[in-house]
Design a protein around this motif. Sequence first.
Motif, PDB file in Angstrom:
ATOM      1  N   ASN A 342       0.813  -1.217   0.000  1.00 14.99           N
ATOM      2  CA  ASN A 342       0.000   0.000   0.000  1.00 14.99           C
ATOM      3  C   ASN A 342       0.848   1.269   0.000  1.00 14.99           C
ATOM      4  OD1 ASN A 342      -2.517  -1.359   0.119  1.00 14.99           O
ATOM      5  ND2 ASN A 342      -2.161  -1.772   2.290  1.00 14.99           N
ATOM      6  N   GLY A 343       2.125   1.111  -0.307  1.00 12.55           N
ATOM      7  CA  GLY A 343       3.015   2.260  -0.268  1.00 12.55           C
ATOM      8  C   GLY A 343       2.979   3.096  -1.541  1.00 12.55           C
ATOM      9  N   GLU A 344       3.791   4.148  -1.530  1.00  9.02           N
ATOM     10  CA  GLU A 344       3.896   5.059  -2.677  1.00  9.02           C
ATOM     11  C   GLU A 344       5.003   4.641  -3.630  1.00  9.02           C
ATOM     12  OE1 GLU A 344       4.403   8.899  -0.997  1.00  9.02           O
ATOM     13  OE2 GLU A 344       2.357   9.017  -0.199  1.00  9.02           O
ATOM     14  N   GLY A 345       5.718   3.575  -3.296  1.00  5.20           N
ATOM     15  CA  GLY A 345       6.790   3.077  -4.150  1.00  5.20           C
ATOM     16  C   GLY A 345       6.848   1.572  -4.123  1.00  5.20           C
ATOM     17  N   PRO A 346       7.678   0.970  -4.951  1.00  6.48           N
ATOM     18  CA  PRO A 346       7.745  -0.500  -5.030  1.00  6.48           C
ATOM     19  C   PRO A 346       8.474  -1.104  -3.836  1.00  6.48           C
ATOM     20  CG  PRO A 346       9.371   0.474  -6.475  1.00  6.48           C
ATOM     21  CD  PRO A 346       8.581   1.627  -5.923  1.00  6.48           C
ATOM     22  N   ALA A 347       8.157  -2.355  -3.567  1.00  6.37           N
ATOM     23  CA  ALA A 347       8.864  -3.130  -2.541  1.00  6.37           C
ATOM     24  C   ALA A 347       9.781  -4.127  -3.242  1.00  6.37           C
ATOM     25  CB  ALA A 347       7.874  -3.858  -1.643  1.00  6.37           C
ATOM     26  N   THR A 348      11.013  -4.257  -2.744  1.00  4.87           N
ATOM     27  CA  THR A 348      11.984  -5.177  -3.349  1.00  4.87           C
ATOM     28  C   THR A 348      12.230  -6.418  -2.493  1.00  4.87           C
ATOM     29  OG1 THR A 348      13.796  -3.956  -2.327  1.00  4.87           O
ATOM     30  CG2 THR A 348      13.142  -3.294  -4.556  1.00  4.87           C
ATOM     31  N   THR A 349      11.956  -6.310  -1.185  1.00 13.71           N
ATOM     32  CA  THR A 349      12.097  -7.450  -0.275  1.00 13.71           C
ATOM     33  C   THR A 349      10.852  -7.531   0.594  1.00 13.71           C
ATOM     34  OG1 THR A 349      14.508  -7.200  -0.183  1.00 13.71           O
ATOM     35  CG2 THR A 349      13.473  -8.530   1.539  1.00 13.71           C
ATOM     36  N   ILE A 350      10.207  -8.684   0.589  1.00 14.04           N
ATOM     37  CA  ILE A 350       9.020  -8.895   1.417  1.00 14.04           C
ATOM     38  C   ILE A 350       9.244 -10.146   2.240  1.00 14.04           C
ATOM     39  CG2 ILE A 350       6.527  -9.281   1.432  1.00 14.04           C
ATOM     40  CD1 ILE A 350       6.406  -7.915  -1.287  1.00 14.04           C
ATOM     41  N   ILE A 405      12.687  -8.543  -5.802  1.00 16.25           N
ATOM     42  CA  ILE A 405      11.466  -8.501  -6.593  1.00 16.25           C
ATOM     43  C   ILE A 405      11.057  -7.044  -6.814  1.00 16.25           C
ATOM     44  CG2 ILE A 405      10.660 -10.724  -5.730  1.00 16.25           C
ATOM     45  CD1 ILE A 405       8.648  -9.049  -4.010  1.00 16.25           C
ATOM     46  N   TYR A 406      10.009  -6.880  -7.587  1.00 19.43           N
ATOM     47  CA  TYR A 406       9.431  -5.557  -7.801  1.00 19.43           C
ATOM     48  C   TYR A 406       7.926  -5.684  -7.655  1.00 19.43           C
ATOM     49  CZ  TYR A 406       8.350  -1.017  -9.905  1.00 19.43           C
ATOM     50  OH  TYR A 406       7.901   0.265 -10.134  1.00 19.43           O
ATOM     51  N   ASP A 419      -4.544  -5.073  -8.892  1.00 21.37           N
ATOM     52  CA  ASP A 419      -4.070  -6.397  -8.488  1.00 21.37           C
ATOM     53  C   ASP A 419      -2.570  -6.572  -8.652  1.00 21.37           C
ATOM     54  OD1 ASP A 419      -6.451  -7.270  -7.622  1.00 21.37           O
ATOM     55  OD2 ASP A 419      -6.957  -8.464  -9.374  1.00 21.37           O
ATOM     56  N   SER A 420      -1.929  -5.703  -9.409  1.00 22.10           N
ATOM     57  CA  SER A 420      -0.473  -5.801  -9.566  1.00 22.10           C
ATOM     58  C   SER A 420       0.259  -5.461  -8.285  1.00 22.10           C
ATOM     59  CB  SER A 420      -0.003  -4.884 -10.697  1.00 22.10           C
ATOM     60  OG  SER A 420      -0.189  -3.523 -10.343  1.00 22.10           O
TER      61      SER A 420
END
Length: 659
Positions: A342-350, A405-406, A419-420
């Motif tokens: 739900n952030g304003e930018g991409p996540a690379t590690t979850i 990841i992105y 959904d992306s």
Amino acid sequence: MLKLSGIILALLTVSFATSAQVMQDTTSRKADIIIEQSGNKASFSAQTPPLIQISGAPQAFYTYFWEFGDGNYSFKENPEHVYKDKGEYEVRLQVTNNYDNGKPPPSRPQPVKVGSIDHQPLPVVEEYESEGLAMLKTREPVPDEEMVVVMSYENKLASGTNGKLYLYFNERKFKASNFKIVEVRTHHGERQVENMLLSQYFNTMTEESQWASLSSGQAGLRYFGEGDSTKRKHIFVTIDESEQEFSDKLIFDFRDLAPGQRRNIFFTFKTTPEMIKDTSAIVKIRGVFVPDERSGNHQVEDLEMEITTSHDPNKMAVSDTRLNYRTRKHKKLKYKVRFQNNGEGPATTIKLDVDVPDIMDKSSLEVLDMHPKCPICPDNVPQVSYSCLDTLFSESQISFIFRNIYLPGSRQKGVEKYDSTKGFVQYRVKLKEKAPKVNSTSRTAIIFDKNEPILTNYAKTRFKPGLSLGAMAGYKAIRGLEDSKDYFFGVAVSPYMPHHGYLQAELQMSIGSYKDFNAYEVRTPFPNGIELTDIESVTEDFEYNYLNITLVPASYRYNISRFLGFGGGVQVSTKLFEREQVSRDYQYFIEFDGGREPSLDRNRTETVQATERTTDFNFGVFTGVDAGVDRIGPRAGVRYIYQARVPHNQWMFYLMWKF
């Protein structure tokens, strides 16, 4: 006087303000559709009420689902749509409030009139890729709320075709119906039918040729379920399995589906108030697509959903919330953890830190699916430069780590597909071979990059109580009765293999006997002053035989270990019948001063015929211990019983076999 008027005016002002506030608070929330139109092109937006933020949750937001009235849809917040043909269309909107404490705001459908074709249709960007059939939902099911399910089907054949669509819902494994159909909206002449026959091809085939086709595997079909995806099922098997698994269905006949054409059917479901309340349960709706009525080719798609109480994109669910403990040994539970950036930018590690209950075997972990799609990280490699899913084990957790990841954020600029921004991990673990019969809970902490963890709901699994029958037999020693013998047999009912404490009921039948003795004299003086006395000495031997029934309505048992337990309870018993037989021995004497003389010629013995009788109820309490090799199997025990009526004290020794 002026002062009094001022007080009254102030009170009226407060009353009016309070009334206005109450009216404002009770005004229902709604979402209004706003349409800007130019010929056959329309832009849509919605005026929504303020969100009511859930304390401690990520920032609340709305998601949108639009139906344009011509069979097309969009999940965008402010979509544009170009209508292909003139006419009047009804636009619908469903708004979902995420991380919000209120109800989803309803909206009224709005008409769009297209009188001229001024714009070329826009390219249709589908939300889901499919092999011919896709099932998608607008939101997760919440009890007593509406949701929309879209069945999207596409002709992958080289020529136009006719066929059938099946929609199955309300799984039989749940006691109550979870869904009811509110409305069905078709846009391409699909016709609802009652006929279960799949097509003219199947209607005209003989039964012998149908099963020949089935056994030869000529009707190559898309397999659904777990296992090798290259396997195929015959359409008859698919329908039969679906009929057994689901209690409700709808069938549609479609015509003239052109090559490459995709159509949509919209179903409005209302989740029932009595639907399963377990918010970690997974429910599903199944679609079956038969694209060619001249063959058995078909496709099956299961739409899995998690029961929720509020709309939260971060969720954990389990395939089975109620398990049969008898079949636990080879049981594997399927879990699904879903999340959203739900952030304003991409996540690379979850990172997903999943609690693993003690009854689960972590070493049996199987990763079934995930999104973003990536390979499993190699072992013993500290760092990798490509995208992969890593799994780490600790004493009570499994950590799933998406590396490199992105995953875009829902508030990130340029992100149009809602959904992306979502992802999930689906995995399976097996129960331990000797798992205790205890309820289990699991929860996930979701960490995006270096942000604070977001905690999901608890995924709960409970064991069904199950019933265990026990056969028991033994002996009762009854104090206070001479030569007492009491042999009994019975049955016991209790939960199957309880962990510690449990209730047990019993019904016992016993056959017994005992003896009693009595002696007395009857003295009769001689008449006419003769100083002699006639003595009749009576000896009585009583023998009793009886059939007794004992009911233990409830006793509490507690297993200290697998081998030793103790407990106590109450019982009530009565004799169904008791047979009494009396043998009397009469001896006669003449008593005189200084002694007595026997009258042998008068002595006699008699036996009284048996009589039968019932007795009143006798209430008792007991306590005891038992021991055995396991909770299922042989047990031996001893009890002390105290009854309200004589004989008060009993000891019971028994053997039991529990199944």
